[in-house]
Design a protein around this motif. Sequence first.
Motif, PDB file in Angstrom:
ATOM      1  N   ARG A 190       0.830  -1.211   0.000  1.00  0.00           N
ATOM      2  CA  ARG A 190       0.000   0.000   0.000  1.00  0.00           C
ATOM      3  C   ARG A 190       0.863   1.258   0.000  1.00  0.00           C
ATOM      4  O   ARG A 190       2.026   1.223   0.340  1.00  0.00           O
ATOM      5  N   SER A 192       0.361   5.162   1.300  1.00  0.00           N
ATOM      6  CA  SER A 192      -0.374   6.287   1.891  1.00  0.00           C
ATOM      7  C   SER A 192       0.327   7.530   1.399  1.00  0.00           C
ATOM      8  O   SER A 192       1.397   7.880   1.895  1.00  0.00           O
ATOM      9  N   LYS A 193      -0.272   8.194   0.426  1.00  0.00           N
ATOM     10  CA  LYS A 193       0.415   9.284  -0.265  1.00  0.00           C
ATOM     11  C   LYS A 193       0.844  10.366   0.713  1.00  0.00           C
ATOM     12  O   LYS A 193       0.093  10.754   1.588  1.00  0.00           O
ATOM     13  N   THR A 195       3.021  10.026   2.993  1.00  0.00           N
ATOM     14  CA  THR A 195       3.554   9.493   4.239  1.00  0.00           C
ATOM     15  C   THR A 195       4.469   8.305   4.023  1.00  0.00           C
ATOM     16  O   THR A 195       5.652   8.354   4.320  1.00  0.00           O
TER      17      THR A 195
ATOM     18  N   THR B  85      -3.543   9.785 -10.213  1.00  0.00           N
ATOM     19  CA  THR B  85      -4.666   9.513  -9.318  1.00  0.00           C
ATOM     20  C   THR B  85      -5.586  10.715  -9.407  1.00  0.00           C
ATOM     21  O   THR B  85      -5.114  11.817  -9.686  1.00  0.00           O
ATOM     22  N   GLU B  89      -9.458  12.219  -5.018  1.00  0.00           N
ATOM     23  CA  GLU B  89      -8.952  11.200  -4.103  1.00  0.00           C
ATOM     24  C   GLU B  89      -7.762  11.743  -3.292  1.00  0.00           C
ATOM     25  O   GLU B  89      -7.682  11.541  -2.076  1.00  0.00           O
ATOM     26  N   LEU B  90      -6.861  12.445  -3.986  1.00  0.00           N
ATOM     27  CA  LEU B  90      -5.687  13.011  -3.311  1.00  0.00           C
ATOM     28  C   LEU B  90      -6.108  13.996  -2.223  1.00  0.00           C
ATOM     29  O   LEU B  90      -5.603  13.960  -1.107  1.00  0.00           O
ATOM     30  N   ALA B  92      -9.024  14.208  -0.756  1.00  0.00           N
ATOM     31  CA  ALA B  92      -9.754  13.519   0.314  1.00  0.00           C
ATOM     32  C   ALA B  92      -8.775  12.920   1.322  1.00  0.00           C
ATOM     33  O   ALA B  92      -8.981  13.016   2.538  1.00  0.00           O
ATOM     34  N   GLU B  93      -7.672  12.343   0.825  1.00  0.00           N
ATOM     35  CA  GLU B  93      -6.672  11.775   1.734  1.00  0.00           C
ATOM     36  C   GLU B  93      -6.053  12.856   2.617  1.00  0.00           C
ATOM     37  O   GLU B  93      -5.847  12.663   3.816  1.00  0.00           O
ATOM     38  N   ARG B  94      -5.749  14.013   1.988  1.00  0.00           N
ATOM     39  CA  ARG B  94      -5.039  15.058   2.722  1.00  0.00           C
ATOM     40  C   ARG B  94      -5.948  15.772   3.718  1.00  0.00           C
ATOM     41  O   ARG B  94      -5.495  16.206   4.772  1.00  0.00           O
ATOM     42  N   GLN B  96      -8.147  14.508   5.470  1.00  0.00           N
ATOM     43  CA  GLN B  96      -8.220  13.694   6.682  1.00  0.00           C
ATOM     44  C   GLN B  96      -7.144  14.061   7.696  1.00  0.00           C
ATOM     45  O   GLN B  96      -7.249  13.731   8.867  1.00  0.00           O
ATOM     46  N   GLY B 169      -2.622   7.328   9.840  1.00  0.00           N
ATOM     47  CA  GLY B 169      -3.920   7.175   9.165  1.00  0.00           C
ATOM     48  C   GLY B 169      -4.997   6.809  10.175  1.00  0.00           C
ATOM     49  O   GLY B 169      -4.714   6.215  11.219  1.00  0.00           O
TER      50      GLY B 169
END
Lengths: 496, 315
Positions: A190, A192-193, A195, B85, B89-90, B92-94, B96, B169
């Motif tokens: 995986r 985790s972009k 990180t 990507t 999506e990018l 949304a990850e950040r 968080q 995460g």
Amino acid sequence: MLTRRTFVTGSVVVASTLSALPAWAAARKDVIVGVRLEPPHLDPTAGAAAAIGEIVYANVFEGLTRIDRNAGVKPALAEKWDISADGKTYVFTLRKGATFHDGAPFTAEAVKFSYDRARAADSVNPQKALFEPIESVDVVDANTVKVTLKRPTGLFLWNMGMPAAVILSPASAADAKTKPIGTGPFKFERWSKGTSLELTRNPNYWGPAIKLDKATFKVIGDSQASFAALMAGDVDAFPIYPAPEVLDQFRADPRFKVVVGNTEGKTIMAMNNGRKPFDDIRVRRAISMAVDRKAVIDGAMYGIAKPIGSHFAPQDPGYVDLTGKYPYDIAKAKALLKEAGVAEGTKMKLVLPPPEYARRSGEIIASQLKKVGIEAEIVPMEWAQWLSDVFKQKNYDLTIISHVEPLDLDIYARDDYYFDYKSQAYRALMAELSVTLDQAKRLELYGKAQTMLADDAVNVFLFLLPKSGVWNAKLKGLWENVPIPCNDLTEVAWED
Amino acid sequence: MLDFVLRRLAGLAMTLAAASVVVFLAMEVLPGDPAEVMLGTNARPDTVAALRQQMGLNRPAFDRYVEWTTGMLHGEFGTSYTYSTSVRELVAERVQVSLPLALLALALTTLIAIPVGAIAAARRNSAADLGIMGATQIGISVPNFWFAMLLVLLFSITLRWLPAGGFPGWAAGPWPALRALVLPAVALALPQASILARVMRSSLLETLSDDYVRTARAKGLSAGQALRRHALRNALIPVLTIMGLQFSFLLAGTIIIENVFYLPGLGRLVFQAINQRDVIVVKSVVMLLVASVILVNFVVDLAYAVVDPRLRKRR
């Protein structure tokens, strides 16, 4: 009944037993590696970023050959090969039993697919030039591939071991940027972009079993943060540690091992040979003499870099020591500049891309040039703009950059390259080198080429970019040098 | 009130449209090319051309602008050139990371600043007031990245209570994630709280000298009662304004702290994207940030109306 005393004694015993049993009592099976830059994606055949190879090369993806820790070429997915007498046909016998991580078998078809993809008209391979000598790739049988070249190519086996020449599966190549599927000992797990990236052991690996079950790459760009992460035990290793100024602190700490090795990074101050006054060899020689290499290495690199006198790494076979060619000599430099008609106080634009080595060296060199009457105007520039302004449009006088491609003498023979060196003699030499297969003859030509570049003072050759790594003293098997961008973890293990 | 909201919404839409033009043009004139960055120094010109074609960079600027803006209206922000990507999506990850961090830092800021500022105002010129003013002066002056390093040295390297950085995460459970955000939130909150406490103090001092407070005291309320019942609420308007600005800053302007703690936040995403000329990411994230700043201001305006009923009736 439990008395107060037995209770207290009991807990002391328990506590001391626990503290005597450190967490790693059973040898650890995982490693956390710090990397400075996050890769943009994970397909080394579609992007030039060194950060890609630093994660996937030899771990996830393999080529027919591979580069080892001493910059030698070793068999990888090709078990062996036969080269025809004229040096134009390579018959590769492929490894039997190798499979891709998605279960697809590794066959001659995959090799043909990968090489044809890299040299196709719409290829986006950053090293497409490596595939240019290929005339055709033919599948002989499932385990044999015949590659026919247009002309003998001395570095062909080395080139096919580069990150940009790894073998992808036809079924999964399109998604390799985000879901890399290779044949290597680690599978991509995986990302985790921003990180971390995780790899896990591939149980079906064809080669010798690896010792790790899991490898995590943590992206830590900041120098201070990388120091803190190592000190706090958040990462086990920083194979390319960004801040030489704190190495002594790690050296003094028995928990860590500091290893200074080589890269292939020839760090130069490039001069715009096509532009006045650098088209005059006297000016280029004068500038070469005006730069005190030792002061640059001591000041900018904390003394850990090796000086170079031409565009060649000292550890590579064929190296000729030319560091004494232009000894630091202000008086002579001034005289040469005067002879060439460069007036006192002439302004020159010294463009510095972001890496620390460039910024630090640039400051020092600018002050050195002042002593011979050159006003170097420092222009710091970010990478994308440097690529466009300096590298592509040649809009600069001087710039400092490290050329990390191994054995890249041929860049001086390119048309329209950013330092604009146009020597027919040198081009003839490179043409001869590229078709020479005899190793002794090759080394002789390497020597001639180095001498010619130094004679012509094409650029100011500064130093070989060092690689300093810091890692946990109990961690074994990491590479000391980086001949190509990679963090090969196949031999990494924890010592009991 | 409805009229007020509608007018604000129309302004909001116009600001966004203007911002989209500015952002797009800024990216157009920025030197550098994503294809060049991706392929590096050894690429052949034909390879760069092939990649530019693949990325759709050869099309006219106007077409790309229209495509981009209509995409955003449909909630589609495009695909990152470098990451391959979707930008959604990018982001949304950040978010968080960035949103909880901003909220945590803002909560800490408020919890520290409002009582501290109120105490300083209520005990004006006392030792407590002087101490608070001195401490906040230091809090404003200390660079937050340096303060962050001190926090890491103490809590991560020496005491080993908290991680030195990184973000595990939310999948790993709320506790490890929150632990990772504690030090950065404290580092961010210190200067913000110092600013806010000073605003709180001066604003409260001003209201305390107003006529209605004197009237309240005259009808028999103690100084503390007058402060709590009358002055405090009125003093909050400038405090809310500053908080709105602070929240916008905490959401997007935390790049230095994100670097010190290597947190995958929005600031670092944009920074990285600018370096790699991943213009589609830069454009879309900047637009989202513009939208959120405007939205926060809108919420602050509504909050004024809650705090001060007179603002609701004003046309």
